[in-house]
Design a protein around this motif. Structure first.
Motif, PDB file in Angstrom:
ATOM      1  N   ASP A  48       0.794  -1.230   0.000  1.00 33.41           N
ATOM      2  CA  ASP A  48       0.000   0.000   0.000  1.00 33.41           C
ATOM      3  C   ASP A  48       0.826   1.280   0.000  1.00 33.41           C
ATOM      4  OD1 ASP A  48      -2.244  -1.636   0.201  1.00 33.41           O
ATOM      5  OD2 ASP A  48      -2.221  -1.582   2.387  1.00 33.41           O
ATOM      6  N   ASN A  49       2.142   1.192  -0.119  1.00 35.84           N
ATOM      7  CA  ASN A  49       2.993   2.369   0.060  1.00 35.84           C
ATOM      8  C   ASN A  49       2.670   3.471  -0.941  1.00 35.84           C
ATOM      9  OD1 ASN A  49       5.193   3.876   1.116  1.00 35.84           O
ATOM     10  ND2 ASN A  49       6.388   3.299  -0.686  1.00 35.84           N
ATOM     11  N   ALA A  50       2.166   4.567  -0.402  1.00 34.85           N
ATOM     12  CA  ALA A  50       1.865   5.768  -1.189  1.00 34.85           C
ATOM     13  C   ALA A  50       1.658   6.898  -0.198  1.00 34.85           C
ATOM     14  CB  ALA A  50       0.618   5.574  -2.049  1.00 34.85           C
ATOM     15  N   ASN A  51       1.711   8.123  -0.700  1.00 33.37           N
ATOM     16  CA  ASN A  51       1.434   9.243   0.185  1.00 33.37           C
ATOM     17  C   ASN A  51      -0.072   9.373   0.403  1.00 33.37           C
ATOM     18  OD1 ASN A  51       2.028  11.519   1.796  1.00 33.37           O
ATOM     19  ND2 ASN A  51       3.715  12.058   0.429  1.00 33.37           N
ATOM     20  N   VAL A  52      -0.436  10.000   1.522  1.00 28.85           N
ATOM     21  CA  VAL A  52      -1.846  10.074   1.908  1.00 28.85           C
ATOM     22  C   VAL A  52      -2.441  11.435   1.547  1.00 28.85           C
ATOM     23  CG1 VAL A  52      -1.587   8.406   3.772  1.00 28.85           C
ATOM     24  CG2 VAL A  52      -1.233  10.824   4.247  1.00 28.85           C
ATOM     25  N   ARG A  54      -3.515  12.745  -1.013  1.00 25.67           N
ATOM     26  CA  ARG A  54      -3.110  13.451  -2.220  1.00 25.67           C
ATOM     27  C   ARG A  54      -3.538  12.730  -3.496  1.00 25.67           C
ATOM     28  NH1 ARG A  54       3.077  15.049  -0.265  1.00 25.67           N
ATOM     29  NH2 ARG A  54       2.467  16.043   1.693  1.00 25.67           N
ATOM     30  N   GLY A  55      -3.046  11.501  -3.651  1.00 22.76           N
ATOM     31  CA  GLY A  55      -3.308  10.788  -4.892  1.00 22.76           C
ATOM     32  C   GLY A  55      -4.725  10.238  -4.963  1.00 22.76           C
ATOM     33  N   VAL A  56      -5.251  10.173  -6.171  1.00 18.70           N
ATOM     34  CA  VAL A  56      -6.572   9.560  -6.360  1.00 18.70           C
ATOM     35  C   VAL A  56      -6.429   8.111  -6.825  1.00 18.70           C
ATOM     36  CG1 VAL A  56      -7.686  11.748  -6.884  1.00 18.70           C
ATOM     37  CG2 VAL A  56      -6.696  10.403  -8.757  1.00 18.70           C
ATOM     38  N   HIS A  57      -5.198   7.657  -6.977  1.00 20.82           N
ATOM     39  CA  HIS A  57      -4.993   6.282  -7.415  1.00 20.82           C
ATOM     40  C   HIS A  57      -5.255   5.308  -6.267  1.00 20.82           C
ATOM     41  CE1 HIS A  57      -1.083   6.394  -5.399  1.00 20.82           C
ATOM     42  NE2 HIS A  57      -0.805   7.515  -6.059  1.00 20.82           N
ATOM     43  N   THR A  58      -5.304   4.033  -6.584  1.00 22.90           N
ATOM     44  CA  THR A  58      -5.712   3.006  -5.622  1.00 22.90           C
ATOM     45  C   THR A  58      -4.784   2.942  -4.421  1.00 22.90           C
ATOM     46  OG1 THR A  58      -6.766   1.676  -7.340  1.00 22.90           O
ATOM     47  CG2 THR A  58      -6.140   0.537  -5.318  1.00 22.90           C
ATOM     48  N   LEU A  59      -3.451   2.967  -4.669  1.00 22.53           N
ATOM     49  CA  LEU A  59      -2.522   2.883  -3.548  1.00 22.53           C
ATOM     50  C   LEU A  59      -2.685   4.078  -2.611  1.00 22.53           C
ATOM     51  CD1 LEU A  59       0.821   1.566  -5.094  1.00 22.53           C
ATOM     52  CD2 LEU A  59      -1.062   0.289  -4.065  1.00 22.53           C
ATOM     53  N   GLY A  60      -2.873   5.265  -3.179  1.00 26.28           N
ATOM     54  CA  GLY A  60      -3.071   6.447  -2.349  1.00 26.28           C
ATOM     55  C   GLY A  60      -4.331   6.343  -1.503  1.00 26.28           C
ATOM     56  N   ARG A  62      -5.773   3.514  -0.519  1.00 25.86           N
ATOM     57  CA  ARG A  62      -5.585   2.505   0.515  1.00 25.86           C
ATOM     58  C   ARG A  62      -4.710   3.038   1.648  1.00 25.86           C
ATOM     59  NH1 ARG A  62      -4.808  -2.505  -3.387  1.00 25.86           N
ATOM     60  NH2 ARG A  62      -2.617  -2.334  -2.776  1.00 25.86           N
ATOM     61  N   ALA A  63      -3.657   3.765   1.307  1.00 22.18           N
ATOM     62  CA  ALA A  63      -2.789   4.338   2.339  1.00 22.18           C
ATOM     63  C   ALA A  63      -3.552   5.341   3.196  1.00 22.18           C
ATOM     64  CB  ALA A  63      -1.576   5.004   1.690  1.00 22.18           C
ATOM     65  N   THR A  64      -4.353   6.179   2.567  1.00 26.65           N
ATOM     66  CA  THR A  64      -5.138   7.166   3.320  1.00 26.65           C
ATOM     67  C   THR A  64      -6.135   6.480   4.239  1.00 26.65           C
ATOM     68  OG1 THR A  64      -4.907   8.812   1.564  1.00 26.65           O
ATOM     69  CG2 THR A  64      -6.732   9.115   3.119  1.00 26.65           C
ATOM     70  N   ASP A  65      -6.798   5.444   3.732  1.00 33.70           N
ATOM     71  CA  ASP A  65      -7.757   4.708   4.557  1.00 33.70           C
ATOM     72  C   ASP A  65      -7.068   4.086   5.772  1.00 33.70           C
ATOM     73  OD1 ASP A  65      -9.775   5.382   2.825  1.00 33.70           O
ATOM     74  OD2 ASP A  65      -9.824   3.438   1.802  1.00 33.70           O
ATOM     75  N   ALA A  66      -5.876   3.533   5.559  1.00 34.64           N
ATOM     76  CA  ALA A  66      -5.159   2.898   6.667  1.00 34.64           C
ATOM     77  C   ALA A  66      -4.709   3.942   7.685  1.00 34.64           C
ATOM     78  CB  ALA A  66      -3.966   2.119   6.136  1.00 34.64           C
ATOM     79  N   TYR A  67      -4.216   5.072   7.190  1.00 41.24           N
ATOM     80  CA  TYR A  67      -3.723   6.144   8.067  1.00 41.24           C
ATOM     81  C   TYR A  67      -4.861   6.739   8.894  1.00 41.24           C
ATOM     82  CZ  TYR A  67      -1.405  10.581   9.298  1.00 41.24           C
ATOM     83  OH  TYR A  67      -0.874  11.656   9.965  1.00 41.24           O
ATOM     84  N   PRO A 276       3.315  12.523   6.555  1.00 43.03           N
ATOM     85  CA  PRO A 276       3.271  11.998   7.919  1.00 43.03           C
ATOM     86  C   PRO A 276       3.959  10.641   8.041  1.00 43.03           C
ATOM     87  CG  PRO A 276       1.165  11.644   6.836  1.00 43.03           C
ATOM     88  CD  PRO A 276       2.012  12.425   5.873  1.00 43.03           C
ATOM     89  N   ILE A 277       4.003  10.134   9.273  1.00 47.33           N
ATOM     90  CA  ILE A 277       4.632   8.840   9.545  1.00 47.33           C
ATOM     91  C   ILE A 277       3.571   7.769   9.296  1.00 47.33           C
ATOM     92  CG2 ILE A 277       5.977   7.534  11.240  1.00 47.33           C
ATOM     93  CD1 ILE A 277       6.240  10.315  12.722  1.00 47.33           C
ATOM     94  N   ILE A 278       3.345   7.476   8.032  1.00 46.82           N
ATOM     95  CA  ILE A 278       2.210   6.645   7.640  1.00 46.82           C
ATOM     96  C   ILE A 278       2.361   5.219   8.156  1.00 46.82           C
ATOM     97  CG2 ILE A 278       0.788   5.865   5.712  1.00 46.82           C
ATOM     98  CD1 ILE A 278       2.116   8.194   4.078  1.00 46.82           C
ATOM     99  N   ALA A 279       3.510   4.604   7.891  1.00 47.34           N
ATOM    100  CA  ALA A 279       3.717   3.223   8.335  1.00 47.34           C
ATOM    101  C   ALA A 279       3.643   3.126   9.851  1.00 47.34           C
ATOM    102  CB  ALA A 279       5.061   2.703   7.830  1.00 47.34           C
ATOM    103  N   GLY A 280       4.160   4.139  10.558  1.00 41.64           N
ATOM    104  CA  GLY A 280       4.081   4.147  12.017  1.00 41.64           C
ATOM    105  C   GLY A 280       2.643   4.179  12.498  1.00 41.64           C
ATOM    106  N   ALA A 281       1.816   4.999  11.841  1.00 37.50           N
ATOM    107  CA  ALA A 281       0.402   5.063  12.208  1.00 37.50           C
ATOM    108  C   ALA A 281      -0.289   3.730  11.963  1.00 37.50           C
ATOM    109  CB  ALA A 281      -0.293   6.180  11.430  1.00 37.50           C
ATOM    110  N   VAL A 282       0.025   3.102  10.848  1.00 36.93           N
ATOM    111  CA  VAL A 282      -0.554   1.784  10.547  1.00 36.93           C
ATOM    112  C   VAL A 282      -0.152   0.778  11.620  1.00 36.93           C
ATOM    113  CG1 VAL A 282      -0.501  -0.144   8.919  1.00 36.93           C
ATOM    114  CG2 VAL A 282      -0.695   2.204   8.072  1.00 36.93           C
ATOM    115  N   GLY A 283       1.132   0.811  11.996  1.00 39.67           N
ATOM    116  CA  GLY A 283       1.604  -0.094  13.038  1.00 39.67           C
ATOM    117  C   GLY A 283       0.965   0.194  14.387  1.00 39.67           C
ATOM    118  N   LEU A 284       0.765   1.466  14.692  1.00 40.85           N
ATOM    119  CA  LEU A 284       0.112   1.820  15.956  1.00 40.85           C
ATOM    120  C   LEU A 284      -1.330   1.343  15.967  1.00 40.85           C
ATOM    121  CD1 LEU A 284       0.003   3.162  18.694  1.00 40.85           C
ATOM    122  CD2 LEU A 284      -0.222   5.385  17.555  1.00 40.85           C
ATOM    123  N   GLY A 285      -1.995   1.467  14.839  1.00 40.37           N
ATOM    124  CA  GLY A 285      -3.359   0.941  14.752  1.00 40.37           C
ATOM    125  C   GLY A 285      -3.402  -0.556  15.009  1.00 40.37           C
TER     126      GLY A 285
END
Length: 408
Positions: A48-52, A54-60, A62-67, A276-285
């Motif tokens: 899912d690695n993408a910035n949150v 911002r992008g309208v693509h699928t990875l973006g 998914r990353a935003t939803d996870a964050y 932001p620290i996206i992967a960290g937020a996912v891990g904290l969740g």
């Protein structure tokens, strides 16, 4: 609570250190991570690695939803009224500095008071020293009782109508004492002051309800509660956060930018400039999911049992000084072995595969109050057992032998 099953979920525990099975007793510094958290972080980077935002693509997406999903989990975990009250930070230190810089420097002035305790971690002390220097406010300290606890009578005597901020740890990282935050909040609010809580040592170990506590700000770190390092959060009451200015400026936190003026996004994003620290937020969740599955009530009960057991076992050893109250403590114990420096104690224990902390624990004023330069600290979490305590006691007895003491 099935401790054996829980231990199986922590890969790092299944190793030998210096020829001995690892006994990890330093969770107050940082906890170990279960497989589910490690996998969640890896999965984000692998899939899912993408910035949150911002992008309208699928990875973006998914990353935003996870964050943002992690933010929702934190809000529920703390019983915040809204996800807008949850600001992602690098951890407790960053969160407390945000409050000190954005809120307190505006709220405080000459003649105002900031109330602390001598047990505060440096991260909940130095920012307020800087506020006092910048604004002319006065620092005041609630005195400690003989066992390191504080009394509500002293709280009432220290907080006045001149007090603007009360900043206090929920749980001491040295004494293990649990402070009466809800009662302190009521006293602070009677005088028009705001309560800032350092929740680094409480959030992993007990249920926290910020609405019930009625604290104004609450800071915590993910790495002490089975999450990744470099991620944490600040809870703040919405009205206070809305009135505060951001302290980092750039992308992501803006609404409109002109050549000479800019406006900010709404909460919580105005305080989250940059990627932001996206992967960290996912891990904290994922860590919150894990702790909820185990159950905070079960965790607290387990740690109280271990704390009582280790206190009793340590009390049987001659030459041991234990700091903090015997009752009402969380799962840590701070101690010294007479005439042996804590670093030497920790070094000998490490040869036995036992990891404890030694030093001033970022609490130098408290060390001076205790009249020591440093202490040793053993801290426990959900993966520790009474057998770990027994290994610690045996290791301390061997440490005494090594330094020429008779076994107590």
């Amino acid at each position: 609570m099935n401790i054996k099953a829980i231990r199986e979920q922590f890969p790092i525990l299944h190793q030998e250190i210096n020829g001995h099975h690892l006994v990890y007793l330093d969770s107050a510094a940082t906890s170990q991570k279960p497989r589910s958290v490690i996998d969640a972080v890896n999965r984000y980077y692998e899939m899912d690695n993408a910035n949150v935002h911002r992008g309208v693509h699928t990875l973006g997406s998914r990353a935003t939803d996870a964050y943002e999903g992690a933010r929702e989990k934190i809000a529920s975990f703390l019983n915040a009224a809204s996800t807008q009250e949850i600001i992602f930070t690098r951890g407790t230190t960053t969160a407390l500095n945000l409050v000190a810089t954005s809120y307190a420097r505006e709220a405080c002035g000459e003649g105002d008071e900031i109330v602390l305790t001598p047990m505060e971690h440096h991260s909940n002390l130095i920012p307020w020293q800087q506020v006092a220097k910048a604004t002319g406010a006065t620092l005041k300290y609630i005195p400690l009782q003989e066992d390191g606890s504080i009394s509500l009578e002293d709280v009432r005597a220290t907080i006045t109508d001149h007090t603007k901020v009360v900043a206090i740890t929920y749980v001491s990282n040295v004494l293990g004492v649990v402070n009466p935050i809800k009662e302190i909040a009521a006293i602070a609010h009677q005088h028009g002051a705001k309560l800032v809580v350092d929740g680094a040592q409480s959030t992993p170990h007990m249920k926290v309800d910020v609405q019930d506590l009625d604290c104004d700000f609450y800071a915590f770190s993910g790495h002490k509660m089975c999450g990744p390092t470099g991620i944490g959060a600040l809870y703040g009451k919405k009205a206070l956060l809305e009135a505060m200015e951001p302290i980092e400026f750039g992308g992501e936190m803006i609404d409109f930018v002109d050549l000479y003026e800019s406006t900010w996004k709404e909460l919580p994003w105005k305080f989250e400039g940059g990627t932001p620290i996206i992967a960290g937020a996912v891990g904290l969740g994922a860590a919150i999911d894990f702790l909820n599955e185990v159950g905070l009530d079960a965790i607290e009960k387990h740690e109280h049992k271990l704390a009582a057991y280790v206190y009793d076992r340590l009390s049987t050893i001659n030459g041991i000084t234990i700091y903090g109250p015997e009752e009402g403590r969380t799962g840590l114990v701070t101690f010294n072995l007479d005439d042996v420096h804590p670093h030497d104690v920790a070094t000998v224990l490490d040869t036995k595969g036992i990891a404890v902390r030694a030093g001033h624990h970022c609490c130098q004023p408290l060390m001076r109050w205790l009249e020591v330069s440093a202490t040793a600290r053993a801290s426990f979490y959900i993966y520790n057992t009474e057998e770990d305590v027994d290994r610690l006691i045996d290791g301390l007895q061997q440490t005494k032998e090594f330094f020429g003491y008779a076994i107590g």
